[in-house]
Design an enzyme around this catalytic site. Structure first.
Site, PDB file in Angstrom:
ATOM      1  N   HIS A 172       0.851  -1.206   0.000  1.00  0.00           N
ATOM      2  CA  HIS A 172       0.000   0.000   0.000  1.00  0.00           C
ATOM      3  C   HIS A 172       0.879   1.246   0.000  1.00  0.00           C
ATOM      4  CE1 HIS A 172      -4.356   0.013   0.067  1.00  0.00           C
ATOM      5  NE2 HIS A 172      -4.370   1.157   0.724  1.00  0.00           N
ATOM      6  N   ASP A 176      -3.075   7.503  -1.710  1.00  0.00           N
ATOM      7  CA  ASP A 176      -4.452   7.287  -2.168  1.00  0.00           C
ATOM      8  C   ASP A 176      -4.404   6.715  -3.577  1.00  0.00           C
ATOM      9  OD1 ASP A 176      -7.375   7.620  -2.007  1.00  0.00           O
ATOM     10  OD2 ASP A 176      -7.054   9.074  -3.613  1.00  0.00           O
ATOM     11  N   GLY A 177      -5.363   5.845  -3.904  1.00  0.00           N
ATOM     12  CA  GLY A 177      -5.426   5.297  -5.254  1.00  0.00           C
ATOM     13  C   GLY A 177      -4.593   4.050  -5.448  1.00  0.00           C
ATOM     14  N   ASN A 178      -4.304   3.305  -4.369  1.00  0.00           N
ATOM     15  CA  ASN A 178      -3.489   2.107  -4.491  1.00  0.00           C
ATOM     16  C   ASN A 178      -4.137   1.049  -5.378  1.00  0.00           C
ATOM     17  OD1 ASN A 178      -1.003   2.097  -2.450  1.00  0.00           O
ATOM     18  ND2 ASN A 178      -2.682   3.227  -1.489  1.00  0.00           N
ATOM     19  N   THR A 181      -4.077   2.206  -9.115  1.00  0.00           N
ATOM     20  CA  THR A 181      -2.694   2.190  -9.597  1.00  0.00           C
ATOM     21  C   THR A 181      -2.193   0.761  -9.722  1.00  0.00           C
ATOM     22  OG1 THR A 181      -2.280   4.331  -8.534  1.00  0.00           O
ATOM     23  CG2 THR A 181      -0.356   3.013  -9.147  1.00  0.00           C
ATOM     24  N   GLY A 182      -2.515  -0.070  -8.746  1.00  0.00           N
ATOM     25  CA  GLY A 182      -2.078  -1.466  -8.787  1.00  0.00           C
ATOM     26  C   GLY A 182      -2.661  -2.237  -9.936  1.00  0.00           C
ATOM     27  N   ARG A 183      -3.897  -1.954 -10.303  1.00  0.00           N
ATOM     28  CA  ARG A 183      -4.489  -2.657 -11.452  1.00  0.00           C
ATOM     29  C   ARG A 183      -3.958  -2.117 -12.767  1.00  0.00           C
ATOM     30  NH1 ARG A 183      -8.423  -2.772  -7.462  1.00  0.00           N
ATOM     31  NH2 ARG A 183      -9.321  -0.770  -8.051  1.00  0.00           N
ATOM     32  N   TYR A 214     -12.209 -11.363  -4.897  1.00  0.00           N
ATOM     33  CA  TYR A 214     -10.949 -10.643  -5.114  1.00  0.00           C
ATOM     34  C   TYR A 214     -10.372 -10.167  -3.790  1.00  0.00           C
ATOM     35  CZ  TYR A 214      -8.229  -6.432  -6.560  1.00  0.00           C
ATOM     36  OH  TYR A 214      -7.284  -5.462  -6.724  1.00  0.00           O
ATOM     37  N   TYR A 215     -11.192  -9.533  -2.960  1.00  0.00           N
ATOM     38  CA  TYR A 215     -10.705  -9.052  -1.668  1.00  0.00           C
ATOM     39  C   TYR A 215     -10.338 -10.218  -0.749  1.00  0.00           C
ATOM     40  CZ  TYR A 215     -12.096  -4.259  -2.807  1.00  0.00           C
ATOM     41  OH  TYR A 215     -12.194  -3.012  -3.380  1.00  0.00           O
TER      42      TYR A 215
END
Length: 347
Positions: A172, A176-178, A181-183, A214-215
């Protein structure tokens, strides 16, 4: 990794490659459509939803409020990640994040987070949090390790991207926006491995289709079990290919129907050129047609008039009181794609 899950991931990556080869050279403007669809699905995982019309209007500069601008910024982040796919290092990841948030939160860009964060629980303390990522002082070293891992070539591509994504979400690293950005990094890794070469296969639509799974898979990864996250991406890839093919079929059917509606017009007529552009950009104004097609303002208005008369477009007004022309059938096809991704079903 279990051998069965590894084999499934290899097969799913082959599906992505075949899809990319099939639609990368399509006469349809599919690359830009899929990029927007992937960005919208990735945003929707974070509960940022918007209709296709609002997204298209935002791309024209006709909207600047609501979730649509956030989704368009995610398109920019995806584009940045793809452009940096052959040089995916720490600075590239930070640049991808900047493309996502610099317009509305520039203070969050420029580096990794500098404070402790947690997921779930209260905003006061990490007590009761669902997950507490590493302390911020450990983030640079953890990210250096992750970047080194993404540079390996001895791991099957989809498995590689799934594990790298899970590790990114676990670290992480940004304020903000992890998730988004990760996808985007997943798409960059698929492009770097040449699993895809020309289109963005909407893997996030598959993750959205089973967002709880997914989570749960991310939670299992943090407990040391890698199989669930790889299986989540394997299943997401399969869904993405099926949904992408359905979207391509719907657009191709629409294009054929428009061809019949445009019978009698010259093959090189301005109206036909504008109709083709409407498949890619389902909300149009005079400025974008002039810029994209090089038509004069009078020629653009004549083309719009012809397309309205034949039922391809309809006129409307934007929130900024500018005149717009909308391809309702294309908007419906894109919204139907988003609805299928967000709905749990056998598909």
């Amino acid at each position: 990794m279990s051998s069965a899950v590894t084999a499934e991931a290899v097969e799913a990556a082959a599906l992505l490659t075949r899809f990319d080869a099939e639609f990368g050279l399509s006469v349809l403007p599919f690359a830009s459509i899929l990029l927007r669809s992937e960005s919208a699905s990735s945003s929707q995982i974070e509960n940022l939803t918007s209709g296709a019309r609002a997204i298209a209007e935002t791309e024209l500069g006709e909207r600047d409020t609501g979730n649509a601008p956030l989704i368009v910024r995610n398109v920019h982040a995806m584009q940045a990640a793809l452009e940096l796919s052959d040089a995916l290092d720490g600075s590239g990841i930070i640049a991808t994040h900047a493309a996502l948030v610099e317009d509305h939160a520039p203070e969050l860009t420029g580096g990794y987070r500098r404070e402790q964060v947690w997921i779930g629980g209260s905003g006061v303390s990490p007590h009761g949090a669902a997950f507490v990522p590493p302390h911020h002082e450990r983030v640079p070293a953890a990210m250096a390790d992750l970047v080194a891992f993404t540079g390996r070539w001895d791991i099957p591509a989809l498995l590689h991207a799934a594990i790298a994504h899970a590790q990114f979400e676990t670290i992480h690293p940004i304020p903000d926006g992890n998730g988004r950005t990760g996808r985007a990094i997943v798409q960059a890794m698929l492009r770097r491995s040449r699993t895809t070469a020309t289109v963005v296969v909407p893997v996030s639509a598959g993750l959205l289709h089973d967002v709880d799974g997914y989570y749960d898979a991310l939670t299992a990864y943090r407990a040391g079990d890698l199989d669930p996250i790889v299986r989540a991406f394997t299943e997401a890839a399969g869904f993405a290919v099926r949904a992408g093919r359905d979207l391509a079929a719907a657009i191709d059917e629409l294009r054929s129907r428009w061809e019949e509606m445009l019978t009698g017009l010259r093959s090189d007529s301005s109206a036909r050129r504008v109709a083709a552009l409407a498949l890619e950009q389902p909300v149009l104004n005079v400025a974008v047609v002039e810029a994209r097609l090089g038509l004069s303002a009078p020629g653009t208005y004549r083309a719009f008039e012809a397309l309205v008369d034949r039922g391809v477009l309809r006129p409307a007004n934007s929130r900024k009181r500018n005149r717009l022309w909308i391809a309702d059938d294309m908007i419906q096809a894109l919204d139907a794609f988003a609805d299928r991704a967000a709905r749990r079903s056998s598909f």
